[in-house]
Scaffold this motif. Structure first.
Motif, PDB file in Angstrom:
ATOM      1  N   VAL A 172       0.838  -1.200   0.000  1.00  0.00           N
ATOM      2  CA  VAL A 172       0.000   0.000   0.000  1.00  0.00           C
ATOM      3  C   VAL A 172       0.872   1.250   0.000  1.00  0.00           C
TER       4      VAL A 172
ATOM      5  N   LEU B 245      -9.673  -3.392   3.259  1.00  0.00           N
ATOM      6  CA  LEU B 245      -9.202  -3.081   4.602  1.00  0.00           C
ATOM      7  C   LEU B 245     -10.051  -3.768   5.660  1.00  0.00           C
TER       8      LEU B 245
ATOM      9  N   CYS C  13      -1.161  -4.274   5.642  1.00  0.00           N
ATOM     10  CA  CYS C  13      -0.764  -3.345   4.592  1.00  0.00           C
ATOM     11  C   CYS C  13       0.741  -3.096   4.698  1.00  0.00           C
TER      12      CYS C  13
ATOM     13  N   CYS D 233       2.971   1.644   3.323  1.00  0.00           N
ATOM     14  CA  CYS D 233       2.197   2.861   3.672  1.00  0.00           C
ATOM     15  C   CYS D 233       3.117   4.079   3.809  1.00  0.00           C
TER      16      CYS D 233
ATOM     17  N   SER E  98      -6.922  -1.907  10.360  1.00  0.00           N
ATOM     18  CA  SER E  98      -5.960  -2.575   9.486  1.00  0.00           C
ATOM     19  C   SER E  98      -4.570  -2.464  10.097  1.00  0.00           C
TER      20      SER E  98
END
Length: 459
Positions: free
Chosen positions: A232, A260, A266, A269, A285
């Protein structure tokens, strides 16, 4: 039958951690039965076999929250192209050619060499994200067999993507679904393979998964009751693509399409904004942070402090770098300071929390008993390190010993699920010399396929 690790400096990594001088750990089956001073533990288990730690540190096995076993053959490989100048170039000129070059033997060997590295550096739990577009069906079984041979603990998935066409996407969905159901059967029937292996539903990234494929994957995952493992906002290009194609930022798109949630992991980020951080927190998440990879790819530094302040669980992975998670801890400690130009950024306590407490929360998505801690009822995933501190080591200053002193090179003994995988630096489950020789012999085959793919793409 119980056995003991005795006469060690036991660092429990509880919250808050304890440091037990001349401590001991009792192991029954695959779990920890008792932790305390050696005299007390031995009194409770007077007949137990004893592994004498001889004053070594005893820590929980490290957890890696995001890795790629498939990338091992990239080491030293020529690119046959101009050096990449940005992250999309890195993907197209390196990783998306290498994964297409992999065959079944390469999948197996790349996994095994990574597992050897993990055992040697005390990493006992790994959450892997796999890709091999030329051999998708059964690829997760190949990896699983290697994990069981090594005796480590791993959560596996196949990264679904549209970049190899609709059949490749459908095959990735099938492979995830098949393997998840297999693990669920193992767990339901008490098959011991289910003690070490877990599964999630892999997606590559928002910018390579279109709406139709995403909807199919979400429907399958929801029916199976599992979450996703997905890259992500690793690079700004992910956000730019989502805004251009879908009119919203990456995390907003993933939330809208049902990706999510509290079971979803994830990776990276790096480029999330405050609204996206709020969405990650509200959906519960989880996030994994890979500072060495982010520096290597020059994609930026993730806003870890802001995410943790918002209540997001942020753990630590390696993205396929070496499985020395102590090196990853040091990188996390340093990069945020230079990025913020503030020596207060990313304190040692925060790094310890990510590497142990937060990674344990991520691992709890996949295993029923605690990991990353030395406490009764937790899995007996333990490591011994011949680190000899020359200043006092206490619960209060343990984070700074971890950052400035302790390293994976200190690991002498690695134990997973109560089974000794390495003792006094001697591997007991894998033949390192044979596996390395097989990998060296097979690497030129993979490198030649990589060269042919590169030439074909250039026309």
């Amino acid at each position: 039958m119980a056995w003991l690790i005795a006469h060690g400096i036991v660092c429990t990594m509880e919250d808050p951690p304890r440091v037990i001088e001349d401590g001991a750990v009792a192991v029954e089956g695959d779990r920890i039965a008792m932790v305390g001073p050696t005299a007390e533990v031995r009194a409770r288990y007077p007949e137990a076999e004893v592994l004498d730690a001889r004053g070594q540190l005893v820590l929980p096995g490290s957890i890696c929250a995001h890795t790629h076993f498939y990338g091992a053959f990239a080491r030293g490989m020529p690119l046959h192209d101009e050096p990449p100048t940005n992250f999309p170039h890195i993907l197209r000129r390196l990783w998306w050619r290498l994964d297409r070059a992999l065959d079944e033997k390469a999948v197996r060997l790349s996994t095994l060499v990574c597992l050897i590295d993990a055992i040697r550096h005390g990493t006992t739990t790994l959450i892997d994200h796999h890709a091999s577009p030329s051999c998708i069906d059964g690829s997760l079984d190949i990896i699983a067999e290697a994990v069981l041979e090594a005796g480590l603990r791993a959560c596996l998935c196949y990264e679904v993507t549209d970049r190899n066409g609709p059949e490749g996407a459908r095959a990735g969905i099938r492979e995830n679904t098949r393997f998840i159901r297999q693990v669920q059967r193992w767990r339901a029937t008490g098959d011991p393979r289910g003690d070490l292996l877990a599964a999630s539903f892999g997606l590559h990234a928002s910018f390579t998964v279109g709406p139709e494929t995403m909807a199919q994957a979400v429907a399958e995952a929801q029916a199976l009751g599992v979450g996703f493992h997905i890259h992500v906002a690793e690079d700004a290009a992910d956000e730019g693509h989502s805004l251009t194609i879908y009119g919203v930022r990456t995390v907003e798109r993933l939330a809208r399409e049902g990706v999510l949630g509290p079971q979803t992991l994830c990776a990276h980020c790096v480029h999330v904004d405050t609204r996206e951080i709020d969405l990650l927190a509200r959906t519960r998440s989880k996030v994994s942070h890979q500072p060495r990879s982010n520096m290597n790819n020059a994609v930026g530094v993730a806003p870890v402090g802001a995410m943790r302040a918002a209540g997001v669980t942020v753990g630590l992975g390696n993205d396929g770098f070496s499985n020395n998670m102590f090196a990853e801890m040091k990188a996390a400690y340093l990069v945020h300071k230079v990025h913020a130009r503030d020596p207060r950024a990313m304190g040692a306590e925060e790094v310890l929390a990510m590497a142990y407490r937060e990674n344990a929360r991520i691992a709890a998505l996949f295993w029923p008993h605690p990991l990353g801690v030395i406490a009764p009822g937790a899995y007996a995933d333990l490591i011994l390190l011949d680190y000899r501190p020359y200043t006092p080591l206490t619960a209060a200053n343990l984070p700074w010993h971890l950052i400035f002193g302790i390293d994976g090179s200190h690991v002498t003994t690695t134990i997973c699920g109560g089974r000794i995988l390495m003792k006094d630096r001697q591997l007991l489950t894998l033949d390192e010399e044979r596996i390395a020789a097989e990998a060296r012999a097979h690497a030129p085959i993979i490198w030649e396929r990589f060269r042919a793919i590169a030439e074909a793409e250039r026309g």
